[in-house]
Design a protein around this motif. Sequence first.
Motif, PDB file in Angstrom:
ATOM      1  N   ALA A   1       8.231 -24.647  12.924  1.00 38.29           N
ATOM      2  CA  ALA A   1       9.059 -23.516  13.377  1.00 38.29           C
ATOM      3  C   ALA A   1       8.179 -22.395  13.933  1.00 38.29           C
ATOM      4  CB  ALA A   1       9.923 -23.002  12.232  1.00 38.29           C
ATOM      5  N   ASP A   2       7.015 -22.213  13.352  1.00 31.31           N
ATOM      6  CA  ASP A   2       6.078 -21.178  13.790  1.00 31.31           C
ATOM      7  C   ASP A   2       4.800 -21.859  14.240  1.00 31.31           C
ATOM      8  OD1 ASP A   2       7.810 -18.977  13.061  1.00 31.31           O
ATOM      9  OD2 ASP A   2       7.350 -19.494  10.992  1.00 31.31           O
TER      10      ASP A   2
ATOM     11  N   SER B   1      18.547 -26.733  22.400  1.00 34.42           N
ATOM     12  CA  SER B   1      17.707 -26.068  23.400  1.00 34.42           C
ATOM     13  C   SER B   1      16.709 -25.173  22.675  1.00 34.42           C
ATOM     14  CB  SER B   1      18.562 -25.231  24.358  1.00 34.42           C
ATOM     15  OG  SER B   1      19.138 -24.130  23.672  1.00 34.42           O
ATOM     16  N   ALA B   2      15.767 -24.650  23.420  1.00 37.62           N
ATOM     17  CA  ALA B   2      14.853 -23.617  22.936  1.00 37.62           C
ATOM     18  C   ALA B   2      14.914 -22.500  23.961  1.00 37.62           C
ATOM     19  CB  ALA B   2      13.436 -24.158  22.789  1.00 37.62           C
ATOM     20  N   GLU B   3      15.493 -21.369  23.561  1.00 36.65           N
ATOM     21  CA  GLU B   3      15.611 -20.244  24.497  1.00 36.65           C
ATOM     22  C   GLU B   3      15.017 -18.992  23.875  1.00 36.65           C
ATOM     23  OE1 GLU B   3      20.151 -18.687  23.729  1.00 36.65           O
ATOM     24  OE2 GLU B   3      19.904 -20.358  25.125  1.00 36.65           O
ATOM     25  N   ASP B   4      14.161 -18.339  24.645  1.00 35.51           N
ATOM     26  CA  ASP B   4      13.513 -17.110  24.197  1.00 35.51           C
ATOM     27  C   ASP B   4      14.563 -16.026  24.003  1.00 35.51           C
ATOM     28  OD1 ASP B   4      11.132 -15.326  23.823  1.00 35.51           O
ATOM     29  OD2 ASP B   4      11.973 -14.394  25.617  1.00 35.51           O
TER      30      ASP B   4
ATOM     31  N   PHE C   1       6.535 -15.106  21.227  1.00 37.02           N
ATOM     32  CA  PHE C   1       7.878 -15.410  21.717  1.00 37.02           C
ATOM     33  C   PHE C   1       8.722 -15.933  20.560  1.00 37.02           C
ATOM     34  CE2 PHE C   1       5.034 -15.836  25.293  1.00 37.02           C
ATOM     35  CZ  PHE C   1       5.723 -15.208  26.324  1.00 37.02           C
ATOM     36  N   SER C   2       9.795 -15.238  20.257  1.00 33.07           N
ATOM     37  CA  SER C   2      10.767 -15.718  19.284  1.00 33.07           C
ATOM     38  C   SER C   2      11.857 -16.438  20.057  1.00 33.07           C
ATOM     39  CB  SER C   2      11.362 -14.554  18.499  1.00 33.07           C
ATOM     40  OG  SER C   2      10.368 -13.933  17.720  1.00 33.07           O
TER      41      SER C   2
ATOM     42  N   ARG D   1      15.706 -21.295  14.543  1.00 32.61           N
ATOM     43  CA  ARG D   1      14.789 -20.328  15.148  1.00 32.61           C
ATOM     44  C   ARG D   1      13.344 -20.785  15.036  1.00 32.61           C
ATOM     45  NH1 ARG D   1      16.899 -15.100  16.174  1.00 32.61           N
ATOM     46  NH2 ARG D   1      19.132 -15.070  15.762  1.00 32.61           N
ATOM     47  N   GLY D   2      12.530 -20.281  15.964  1.00 32.59           N
ATOM     48  CA  GLY D   2      11.107 -20.570  15.959  1.00 32.59           C
ATOM     49  C   GLY D   2      10.327 -19.461  16.626  1.00 32.59           C
TER      50      GLY D   2
END
Length: 109
Positions: free
Chosen positions: A42-43, A63-66, A92-93, A103-104
């Motif tokens: 995640a981090d 998805s991965a969205e900032d 960037f979170s 979350r990541g």
Amino acid sequence: MTNRRQFLTRAATAAAALPLLATVARAETHVVTIKNMAFSPADLTIAPGDTVTWVNEDRMRHSAEDLNGAFDTGLLGRGDSASLTFGNSGSFSYRCGPHRNMRGTITIA
């Protein structure tokens, strides 16, 4: 024609340069797996120029969205992947668009 002294001098110069060449950073690719409704890891901390590849192993689309709009992988189906290369230092979170509790964080150091 190279004599022995010239050969040894060149060899010593080349050998002295090896530690310098060994310290040159190479860009790496890091994989973030999407599975069981979570990003893993995640981090993630990476170097400038590194690439992050998100791979969806879930049955659902993710998805991965900032959070600030800097990137969006778009929806990824099972087996799909998306890659982004990060430049300068920063953080960037991000989250999954359809599943906002996923979350990541990507930290470029």
